[in-house]
Design a protein around this motif. Sequence first.
Motif, PDB file in Angstrom:
ATOM      1  N   ALA A 194       0.836  -1.204   0.000  1.00 25.97           N
ATOM      2  CA  ALA A 194       0.000   0.000   0.000  1.00 25.97           C
ATOM      3  C   ALA A 194       0.872   1.256   0.000  1.00 25.97           C
ATOM      4  CB  ALA A 194      -0.925  -0.004   1.210  1.00 25.97           C
ATOM      5  N   ALA A 195       2.038   1.198   0.632  1.00 29.52           N
ATOM      6  CA  ALA A 195       2.964   2.343   0.591  1.00 29.52           C
ATOM      7  C   ALA A 195       3.365   2.645  -0.841  1.00 29.52           C
ATOM      8  CB  ALA A 195       4.192   2.049   1.446  1.00 29.52           C
ATOM      9  N   TYR A 196       3.642   1.581  -1.614  1.00 28.34           N
ATOM     10  CA  TYR A 196       3.983   1.767  -3.029  1.00 28.34           C
ATOM     11  C   TYR A 196       2.798   2.381  -3.773  1.00 28.34           C
ATOM     12  CZ  TYR A 196       5.616   0.631  -7.753  1.00 28.34           C
ATOM     13  OH  TYR A 196       6.015   0.703  -9.069  1.00 28.34           O
ATOM     14  N   ALA A 197       1.580   1.925  -3.464  1.00 30.92           N
ATOM     15  CA  ALA A 197       0.386   2.461  -4.119  1.00 30.92           C
ATOM     16  C   ALA A 197       0.209   3.947  -3.808  1.00 30.92           C
ATOM     17  CB  ALA A 197      -0.842   1.674  -3.676  1.00 30.92           C
ATOM     18  N   VAL A 198       0.547   4.339  -2.581  1.00 33.40           N
ATOM     19  CA  VAL A 198       0.479   5.762  -2.214  1.00 33.40           C
ATOM     20  C   VAL A 198       1.458   6.563  -3.065  1.00 33.40           C
ATOM     21  CG1 VAL A 198       0.983   7.430  -0.384  1.00 33.40           C
ATOM     22  CG2 VAL A 198      -0.363   5.378   0.124  1.00 33.40           C
ATOM     23  N   GLY A 199       2.700   6.077  -3.165  1.00 34.64           N
ATOM     24  CA  GLY A 199       3.698   6.772  -3.973  1.00 34.64           C
ATOM     25  C   GLY A 199       3.276   6.877  -5.417  1.00 34.64           C
ATOM     26  N   ARG A 200       2.734   5.784  -5.963  1.00 37.59           N
ATOM     27  CA  ARG A 200       2.308   5.813  -7.361  1.00 37.59           C
ATOM     28  C   ARG A 200       1.144   6.781  -7.565  1.00 37.59           C
ATOM     29  NH1 ARG A 200      -0.218   0.469  -9.719  1.00 37.59           N
ATOM     30  NH2 ARG A 200      -1.926   1.267  -8.425  1.00 37.59           N
ATOM     31  N   ALA A 201       0.190   6.801  -6.629  1.00 36.43           N
ATOM     32  CA  ALA A 201      -0.949   7.707  -6.751  1.00 36.43           C
ATOM     33  C   ALA A 201      -0.499   9.167  -6.711  1.00 36.43           C
ATOM     34  CB  ALA A 201      -1.957   7.437  -5.634  1.00 36.43           C
ATOM     35  N   LEU A 202       0.445   9.470  -5.840  1.00 34.73           N
ATOM     36  CA  LEU A 202       0.973  10.839  -5.798  1.00 34.73           C
ATOM     37  C   LEU A 202       1.609  11.198  -7.139  1.00 34.73           C
ATOM     38  CD1 LEU A 202       2.558  10.844  -2.223  1.00 34.73           C
ATOM     39  CD2 LEU A 202       0.499  12.069  -2.941  1.00 34.73           C
ATOM     40  N   LYS A 203       2.460  10.302  -7.634  1.00 38.70           N
ATOM     41  CA  LYS A 203       3.155  10.571  -8.892  1.00 38.70           C
ATOM     42  C   LYS A 203       2.179  10.689 -10.058  1.00 38.70           C
ATOM     43  CE  LYS A 203       7.116  10.949 -11.126  1.00 38.70           C
ATOM     44  NZ  LYS A 203       8.087  12.022 -10.809  1.00 38.70           N
ATOM     45  N   ASP A 204       1.226   9.764 -10.143  1.00 39.83           N
ATOM     46  CA  ASP A 204       0.276   9.763 -11.249  1.00 39.83           C
ATOM     47  C   ASP A 204      -0.617  10.989 -11.252  1.00 39.83           C
ATOM     48  OD1 ASP A 204       1.297   7.369 -12.099  1.00 39.83           O
ATOM     49  OD2 ASP A 204      -0.398   6.147 -11.420  1.00 39.83           O
ATOM     50  N   ASN A 205      -0.763  11.636 -10.113  1.00 43.61           N
ATOM     51  CA  ASN A 205      -1.631  12.815 -10.018  1.00 43.61           C
ATOM     52  C   ASN A 205      -0.847  14.114  -9.915  1.00 43.61           C
ATOM     53  OD1 ASN A 205      -4.540  11.747  -9.876  1.00 43.61           O
ATOM     54  ND2 ASN A 205      -3.444  10.407  -8.475  1.00 43.61           N
ATOM     55  N   GLY A 206       0.399  14.081 -10.375  1.00 44.82           N
ATOM     56  CA  GLY A 206       1.159  15.314 -10.557  1.00 44.82           C
ATOM     57  C   GLY A 206       1.957  15.795  -9.371  1.00 44.82           C
ATOM     58  N   ILE A 207       2.077  15.013  -8.310  1.00 44.96           N
ATOM     59  CA  ILE A 207       2.854  15.427  -7.143  1.00 44.96           C
ATOM     60  C   ILE A 207       4.301  14.997  -7.338  1.00 44.96           C
ATOM     61  CG2 ILE A 207       3.145  15.188  -4.658  1.00 44.96           C
ATOM     62  CD1 ILE A 207       0.643  16.760  -5.532  1.00 44.96           C
ATOM     63  N   ASP A 208       5.215  15.947  -7.249  1.00 40.88           N
ATOM     64  CA  ASP A 208       6.631  15.624  -7.454  1.00 40.88           C
ATOM     65  C   ASP A 208       7.471  15.813  -6.195  1.00 40.88           C
ATOM     66  OD1 ASP A 208       6.711  18.363  -7.239  1.00 40.88           O
ATOM     67  OD2 ASP A 208       7.733  18.709  -9.157  1.00 40.88           O
ATOM     68  N   ARG A 209       6.819  16.230  -5.078  1.00 43.02           N
ATOM     69  CA  ARG A 209       7.572  16.442  -3.834  1.00 43.02           C
ATOM     70  C   ARG A 209       6.624  16.354  -2.649  1.00 43.02           C
ATOM     71  NH1 ARG A 209      10.603  21.287  -5.084  1.00 43.02           N
ATOM     72  NH2 ARG A 209      10.043  20.770  -7.244  1.00 43.02           N
ATOM     73  N   ILE A 210       7.195  16.105  -1.497  1.00 43.44           N
ATOM     74  CA  ILE A 210       6.431  16.065  -0.259  1.00 43.44           C
ATOM     75  C   ILE A 210       7.278  16.713   0.829  1.00 43.44           C
ATOM     76  CG2 ILE A 210       7.277  13.743   0.306  1.00 43.44           C
ATOM     77  CD1 ILE A 210       4.565  13.166   1.600  1.00 43.44           C
ATOM     78  N   PHE A 211       6.635  17.399   1.752  1.00 44.99           N
ATOM     79  CA  PHE A 211       7.307  18.095   2.851  1.00 44.99           C
ATOM     80  C   PHE A 211       7.064  17.300   4.128  1.00 44.99           C
ATOM     81  CE2 PHE A 211       6.200  21.071  -0.446  1.00 44.99           C
ATOM     82  CZ  PHE A 211       7.332  21.858  -0.590  1.00 44.99           C
ATOM     83  N   LEU A 212       8.114  17.098   4.929  1.00 43.80           N
ATOM     84  CA  LEU A 212       7.952  16.164   6.031  1.00 43.80           C
ATOM     85  C   LEU A 212       9.019  16.297   7.105  1.00 43.80           C
ATOM     86  CD1 LEU A 212       9.558  12.776   5.297  1.00 43.80           C
ATOM     87  CD2 LEU A 212       9.562  14.511   3.523  1.00 43.80           C
ATOM     88  N   VAL A 213       8.681  15.773   8.261  1.00 44.59           N
ATOM     89  CA  VAL A 213       9.657  15.337   9.250  1.00 44.59           C
ATOM     90  C   VAL A 213       9.533  13.822   9.272  1.00 44.59           C
ATOM     91  CG1 VAL A 213      10.321  15.298  11.676  1.00 44.59           C
ATOM     92  CG2 VAL A 213       9.546  17.427  10.628  1.00 44.59           C
ATOM     93  N   THR A 214      10.610  13.119   9.014  1.00 44.08           N
ATOM     94  CA  THR A 214      10.559  11.677   8.835  1.00 44.08           C
ATOM     95  C   THR A 214       9.988  10.989  10.065  1.00 44.08           C
ATOM     96  OG1 THR A 214      12.623  11.958   7.636  1.00 44.08           O
ATOM     97  CG2 THR A 214      11.896   9.709   8.039  1.00 44.08           C
ATOM     98  N   GLY A 215       9.076  10.041   9.824  1.00 42.53           N
ATOM     99  CA  GLY A 215       8.552   9.205  10.889  1.00 42.53           C
ATOM    100  C   GLY A 215       8.990   7.769  10.677  1.00 42.53           C
ATOM    101  N   GLY A 216       8.343   6.847  11.354  1.00 41.06           N
ATOM    102  CA  GLY A 216       8.757   5.456  11.308  1.00 41.06           C
ATOM    103  C   GLY A 216       8.226   4.671  10.128  1.00 41.06           C
ATOM    104  N   ASP A 217       7.531   5.316   9.197  1.00 38.97           N
ATOM    105  CA  ASP A 217       6.933   4.608   8.067  1.00 38.97           C
ATOM    106  C   ASP A 217       7.969   4.425   6.953  1.00 38.97           C
ATOM    107  OD1 ASP A 217       4.261   4.544   9.254  1.00 38.97           O
ATOM    108  OD2 ASP A 217       4.319   6.710   8.961  1.00 38.97           O
ATOM    109  N   LEU A 218       8.964   3.604   7.220  1.00 38.54           N
ATOM    110  CA  LEU A 218      10.153   3.532   6.367  1.00 38.54           C
ATOM    111  C   LEU A 218       9.848   3.039   4.962  1.00 38.54           C
ATOM    112  CD1 LEU A 218      12.732   2.092   8.944  1.00 38.54           C
ATOM    113  CD2 LEU A 218      12.061   4.459   8.508  1.00 38.54           C
ATOM    114  N   LEU A 219       8.902   2.129   4.829  1.00 41.68           N
ATOM    115  CA  LEU A 219       8.581   1.617   3.496  1.00 41.68           C
ATOM    116  C   LEU A 219       7.999   2.721   2.609  1.00 41.68           C
ATOM    117  CD1 LEU A 219       8.874  -1.134   2.115  1.00 41.68           C
ATOM    118  CD2 LEU A 219       6.454  -1.567   2.635  1.00 41.68           C
TER     119      LEU A 219
END
Length: 579
Positions: free
Chosen positions: A21-46
């Motif tokens: 599902a983490a991969y699906a999230v990344g693909r959905a962001l990319k497919d819908n025009g998102i090229d960056r994300i702003f964050l403080v890293t958490g434990g969701d390493l995948l």
Amino acid sequence: MTEVKTGTASDQPPASPTVSAAYAVGRALKDNGIDRIFLVTGGDLLLWRALRDHGIAMHLVRSEAASVVMADAYARVTGKPAVVYGQWGPGAANVAAALADAWWARSPVVALTSTVSTKVEYKFEYQELDQPPMFQPVTKWQARVTRAERAGELVAQALRNAAAGSPGPVHLDIPSDILLEETSEAAPGRMPAGIPAPPAPSAAAVDDVVRRLARSRQPVILAGNGVLLAGAAPDLTTLAETAAVPVLTTLGGKGSIAENHPLSVGVAGRYSTKVANEIARDSDFVLAIGTDLGALATDTYTLPSPNAEVVQIDLAAERIGATVPVQAGVVADAGEACRALTAALAAGPDSPDRGTRRAWCEAVRTRCDTWQAAFQGLAHRPATGHVRPEAIVAILRELADDRDLLVADTGFMGAWGGALFPVHAPGRTFLRAAGTLGWAFPAVLGAQLAAPAGRRAFALVGDGGFGYNVGDLETAMRLDIPAVTIVLNNASLAYEHVGFKHALGGDVVKEVCDFIDVDHAEVASAYGLFAARVDSANDFRNALKGAIASERPALIDVVVSKERVAPVTTFDTCLDRDV
């Protein structure tokens, strides 16, 4: 006897490849025009691997609050959704707490937060919180991923909802264990449909507005944030030219018309020039486009004049007439409304009182020119041991390109920049904190990341506001963000100091106003930025030239006086302000 045939493995359709599902999230962001994300890293390493594998840049920031602000500014400049992440518990709480400014500004920020594993919910897991209630006041839509195969679909829906209609922040919770679950690679992850077309005004509404405008003698247009959200600054300018009507803007609508245009009056409201509010009060007809006519825009509901006829055009019906009386309301997108009104005016006969309208426009221009001459005289008036904020603004206007970005903090900074810095290009070249102190520094970093090549972003922030996010000097250096931060340093919270001194008889409670004098240039220099501290207008000019030429992250610490009052109406009953 009937023979029963059993199928073999080769008879079955091949299994669809699976992904996390983490991969699906990344693909959905990319497919819908998102090229960056702003964050403080958490434990969701995948998730971080998935984003990396989809080519999505991850901008690591020093706090969740700063990451939200950077995403907010990025969204305002691009006009597209921007995404911020927070880990469950404190991370999500910090994201929610920082979304207020994006909510007030109607900025399409998508907050993705993880939650504790569904296997341990309601069992006092470390950092567990009930997160949706924290986001409810500052989002227009929320959802929770409950099945791995819906992760991509709901990410796409979040992006769509953030931008649709009247834009605003949205929130999506994704349990940490669901991020690890496998789902079909074919699971949906694109927006279900494009953004719906914005509503246009009816023909009857357009005709009614045109009739009301035709019978006015001293009309003005008041343009708000909705004009910029619609990308309609050129359309509003054309409407003003066709109708021969002066244009005021709210602070959030600054840039709806270039402020060196002959029909531009400037910003009206609580943070404003004196002349803009005077002209607003003298008008007999106000066409308010894309503004909710809130307290800041109406100078605490005293504008327009009670005798003026008001027509309010807004995307949201519930905002029309909610703050001041209006004689007519039109539910429509600002751009659609401007284009429809322009077409109707161009096709119809000239106003029977065209001469009166022309005289009104000329009188408004004369008053604005007189104010501008007075401002320039003030900006060039000598000062000893400090720099006048008016001089800072004037020098910045002189040296910055017309398409550069200016980001202003709340309080006096919003007034110095919003009222006194003229934008020379229509569109979103001015961003301001909608109410959050300290917003401007991380915002200028997000704005610079969004700026087209060759454009610079400048921030006006007080030393009180700058103190919120000093650690992101490191972010600026690590991400090589060549924004220029101008700290107006008076070692105090000057709005409060001035309030005590002038509105409450001079008994200043210093312990809630004053700071020690910090040389922020020394701090910035230690991080590696181009940095300078100045206490004269000439030194500021040279430092600003150097910062621009350096093409590096830069900070200029400018010594200013805490006695100088910004162009706000708050103290008009006890002070005769200059501008």
